[in-house]
Design an enzyme around this catalytic site. Structure first.
Site, PDB file in Angstrom:
ATOM      1  NE  ARG A 295     -14.063   4.194 -29.954  1.00 24.20           N
ATOM      2  CZ  ARG A 295     -14.101   3.943 -28.867  1.00 24.20           C
ATOM      3  NH1 ARG A 295     -14.091   2.687 -28.373  1.00 24.20           N
ATOM      4  NH2 ARG A 295     -13.591   4.988 -27.805  1.00 24.20           N
TER       5      ARG A 295
ATOM      6  CE1 TYR B  98     -19.878   1.901 -24.340  1.00 23.09           C
ATOM      7  CE2 TYR B  98     -17.903   1.586 -23.491  1.00 23.09           C
ATOM      8  CZ  TYR B  98     -18.970   2.412 -23.773  1.00 23.09           C
ATOM      9  OH  TYR B  98     -18.911   3.607 -23.353  1.00 23.09           O
TER      10      TYR B  98
ATOM     11  CG  HIS C 286      -8.282   1.681 -17.639  1.00 25.90           C
ATOM     12  ND1 HIS C 286      -7.994   1.168 -19.097  1.00 25.90           N
ATOM     13  CD2 HIS C 286      -9.155   2.502 -17.908  1.00 25.90           C
ATOM     14  CE1 HIS C 286      -8.858   1.477 -19.746  1.00 25.90           C
ATOM     15  NE2 HIS C 286      -9.675   2.042 -19.353  1.00 25.90           N
TER      16      HIS C 286
ATOM     17  NE  ARG D 119     -15.507   5.150 -17.830  1.00 25.08           N
ATOM     18  CZ  ARG D 119     -15.350   6.494 -17.653  1.00 25.08           C
ATOM     19  NH1 ARG D 119     -16.145   6.994 -16.858  1.00 25.08           N
ATOM     20  NH2 ARG D 119     -14.384   7.134 -18.225  1.00 25.08           N
TER      21      ARG D 119
ATOM     22  CG  HIS E 257     -14.521  -0.648 -25.117  1.00 30.42           C
ATOM     23  ND1 HIS E 257     -14.268  -1.331 -24.032  1.00 30.42           N
ATOM     24  CD2 HIS E 257     -14.363   0.659 -24.887  1.00 30.42           C
ATOM     25  CE1 HIS E 257     -13.909  -0.546 -23.060  1.00 30.42           C
ATOM     26  NE2 HIS E 257     -13.829   0.571 -23.366  1.00 30.42           N
TER      27      HIS E 257
ATOM     28  NE  ARG F 142     -11.826  13.760 -17.506  1.00 31.66           N
ATOM     29  CZ  ARG F 142     -10.885  13.240 -18.399  1.00 31.66           C
ATOM     30  NH1 ARG F 142     -11.078  12.411 -19.245  1.00 31.66           N
ATOM     31  NH2 ARG F 142      -9.419  13.416 -18.027  1.00 31.66           N
TER      32      ARG F 142
ATOM     33  CG  ASN G  93     -18.455  11.233 -28.591  1.00 32.79           C
ATOM     34  OD1 ASN G  93     -18.874  10.561 -27.604  1.00 32.79           O
ATOM     35  ND2 ASN G  93     -18.440  10.444 -29.949  1.00 32.79           N
TER      36      ASN G  93
END
Length: 670
Positions: free
Chosen positions: A567, A466, A433, A373, A595, A403, A53
């Site tokens: 989160r 997730y 998204h 993704r 998530h 990304r 991270n």
């Protein structure tokens, strides 16, 4: 755009800085490794996640702050000093966290491994018991990848992003000193060497094996010292709206240059002499980077690869709960009843079956999907290929700008296109998204549709860890609006007559999402003003957008009870008298990554529940296409409310996920 009055707010409203708030989240990840209730190998994973991270933070956020500081002119000196202050605070915070990391590693991890008869050799010479085997490993495996570069004023050497190096000091028989850079090939081969002698396992960093055999690399010289370092570089990719090439071609060219960005962080061994540090900064042109002192080992995200495998040192397995139904066709079942899948507690196989059945169903004619993704070996993508080859019209909207997933998305775009799938890419200034899919069926003259709406990516890999929620539904109103969303995505522009896109069920960024949420909050404010019960529960990954935060402040000041589960970034400050004293903020860090985005509005007891892809950040609200959707099925709504209640009411956040798994397991048994 409707106007929302926030005049009751004080003249100066305080917000947490988004980057400092994110660092506090990452510190909570780090502290999981010190939690006595976390098994040893899971502690190591949390250290790895923390390190990974932080690398991304220095590749993405720090470059943005550095650029803002640089671009701020003399007339905006106040802003420039603000960016300097934040960058200084980041460096100070990260330094303290690195100390915590070292304390946990030395005080928790190494003794824990030793108690299992495992010795991870750390910051000391290689033990005699394994020196011969380590030497053989150096000459037969490691040396294949070792490269050296002498340093002087004329050296033109570019250190690759986040790769590991030694600065090696040498001297010859005449006492002349030389400096060389030697790479540590942690990406070309495993970072750790492991061997077992009798009942004891020894694990070595390849860093130490290289360091111990540098005399073989520099024969005839005396090795004075070897000091590790790494450099992190800017990962930003900028796009031109009027670029002559297609987005995919533009993307491929820019990805190739990504690892050549400016240096944002220079992390070095604390044993490195100051004069050597100055030499490196000068020759490698690092004066603009954040110079941070660390330990002997960097890239400790590699700890995830540590070669230790013991079930007793990991979390007890929670097998994914399968979804069962009457009949042979999942799609037929969805036409009769909504289905909600909660991953990773419940099996993702239901989602895979949705796409597989659509690929072969004789009445399915068209399939539409958004992709942000995808898994490397995506079974969903392969199902879409099968659908196209089976004569279905398949349209996939691929977001190439996700990304660090750009290359994978480009690869799948080409593969899908070769199979006859229509591929649509977003425009440079807008990210897609939304997590949605639509299947159209024709039976005689009737056209029906089934939809998938989710809080997370259509990715069977991340679905294993997730926590997300996937709705399968045939609700006519939602399906009508889902068709409108896909029409908009196919055109990549708003229609001249926006009345054609009149969303009454869905909240869609670029259309009604922000104002829709503001209106829902306003209703709770109005109820509170009448003395009626008023409550808002929101679960997000990140909370940053100030218009929505201000509206939550206004609601709190009006007496609305607000419970937030956030989160990561949380720019709202709870507990400010007269402003946010009715707001609580909770963070949950556990074995699964939280998530899902969930929004609950009390509505005088007739609770409204929305799920969706949108965090409340500037990028999500203004620069992305997001879809949030209502839950109408009363059984599913009741279940969602129970899940969020567990997370809010469980004081020990580490028990919340376990309670959810137990609840869903009991439901399956019933």
């Amino acid at each position: 755009m409707s106007q929302h009055n926030t005049s009751i707010l004080p003249a100066t409203v305080h917000y947490n800085d988004r980057d400092i708030s994110w660092l506090s989240f990452n510190e909570r990840v780090l502290l999981e490794a010190a939690d006595k209730g976390v098994p040893l190998l899971e502690k190591i994973k949390f250290l790895s996640i923390y390190s990974s991270n932080l690398d991304e933070f220095y590749r993405v956020r720090v470059p943005a702050l550095m650029a803002l500081k640089k671009l701020t002119g003399k007339k905006e000196e106040r802003h420039k000093s603000g960016y300097k202050r934040i960058l200084h605070q980041i460096s100070s915070t990260v330094f303290k966290q690195q100390q915590i990391f070292g304390d946990i590693f030395k005080g928790e991890i190494l003794p824990g491994l030793a108690s299992e008869n495992i010795e991870l050799v750390y910051d000391r010479p290689i033990p005699d018991e394994v020196s011969a085997e380590a030497e053989n490993y150096f000459f037969t495996r490691i040396l294949t990848y070792v490269k050296c570069m002498g340093l002087n004023e004329d050296t033109d050497f570019f250190t690759e992003n986040n790769k590991l190096y030694f600065l090696v000091s040498l001297s010859d028989d005449n006492g002349h000193e030389y400096l060389h850079i030697v790479n540590i090939p942690s990406e070309e081969m495993p970072r750790f060497f492991s061997t077992k002698i009798d009942a004891k396992q020894y694990i070595l960093f390849i860093d130490d094996i290289i360091k111990e055999h540098l005399d073989a690399v520099f024969m005839g010289y005396t090795i004075n010292g070897a000091y590790s370092f790494k450099i992190t570089r800017d990962a930003a990719i900028e796009f031109d709206d009027d670029y002559e090439e297609g987005l995919a071609a533009q993307m491929e060219k820019k990805i190739a240059k990504r690892d050549f960005g400016i240096a944002t962080r220079f992390l070095y061994d604390d044993k490195m002499p100051a004069e050597y540090l100055d030499v490196l900064i000068g020759i490698l042109k690092l004066k603009g980077a954040n110079v941070i002192m660390g330990g002997s080992y960097h890239n400790l995200k590699d700890l995830a690869e540590i070669p230790v495998h013991k079930d007793s040192l990991e979390y007890k397995k929670w097998p994914a709960i399968p979804f069962t139904f009457q009949g042979k066709s999942l799609l037929d079942h969805v036409q009769q009843q909504d289905i909600m899948i909660h991953t990773p507690y419940e099996s993702y196989d239901t989602v895979l079956r949705f796409f597989n059945e659509a690929a072969i169903h004789p009445e399915a004619e068209e399939v539409y999907v958004t992709v942000y993704r995808m898994a490397q070996d995506s079974r969903i993508a392969n199902a879409l290929i099968s659908a196209a080859r089976n004569g279905k019209k398949v349209t996939v909207i691929v977001e190439l700008k996700a990304r660090f997933d750009e290359s994978n998305n480009i690869r799948w775009s080409k593969k899908l296109s070769d199979a006859g799938v229509t591929i649509i890419h977003s425009v440079p200034s807008l990210k897609i998204h939304a997590k949605i899919a639509l299947v159209k069926f024709r039976k005689g003259y009737n056209v029906k549709a089934l939809g998938l709406l989710a809080t997370g990516n259509l990715n069977e890999t991340t679905a294993r860890f997730y926590t997300d929620h996937i709705l399968l539904t045939a609700h006519e109103g939602i399906m009508t609006e889902l068709k409108q969303v896909f029409k908009f995505l196919s055109l990549m522009k708003k229609p001249d007559d926006e009345d054609k896109y009149d969303y009454k069920h869905l909240l869609v960024a670029q259309f009604n999402l922000r104002d829709g949420f503001l209106a829902l909050i306003d209703r709770e404010i109005a109820n509170a003003a009448k003395g009626l019960p008023a409550q808002i529960i929101i679960k997000l990954n990140n909370l940053e957008e100030k218009v929505l935060i201000d509206k939550l402040y206004e609601a709190s000041a009006a007496g609305v009870k607000i419970d937030l589960i956030v989160r990561g970034i949380c720019c709202l400050i709870p507990g400010i008298a007269g402003l946010s004293e009715n707001v609580t903020v909770k963070r949950i860090i556990d074995r699964y990554l939280e998530h899902g985005r969930i929004f609950v509005f009390h509505n005088i007891g007739i609770k409204e529940v929305y799920l969706g892809s949108a965090d409340w950040m500037n990028r999500n609200i203004y620069r992305r296409v997001e879809v949030c959707f209502p839950i109408y099925d009363e059984t599913i709504k009741s279940e969602m409310l129970k899940l969020i209640e567990i997370q809010l009411e469980t004081e020990d956040h580490k028990r919340a996920q376990q309670k959810i798994y137990e609840l869903l397991s009991d439901k399956k048994e019933v």
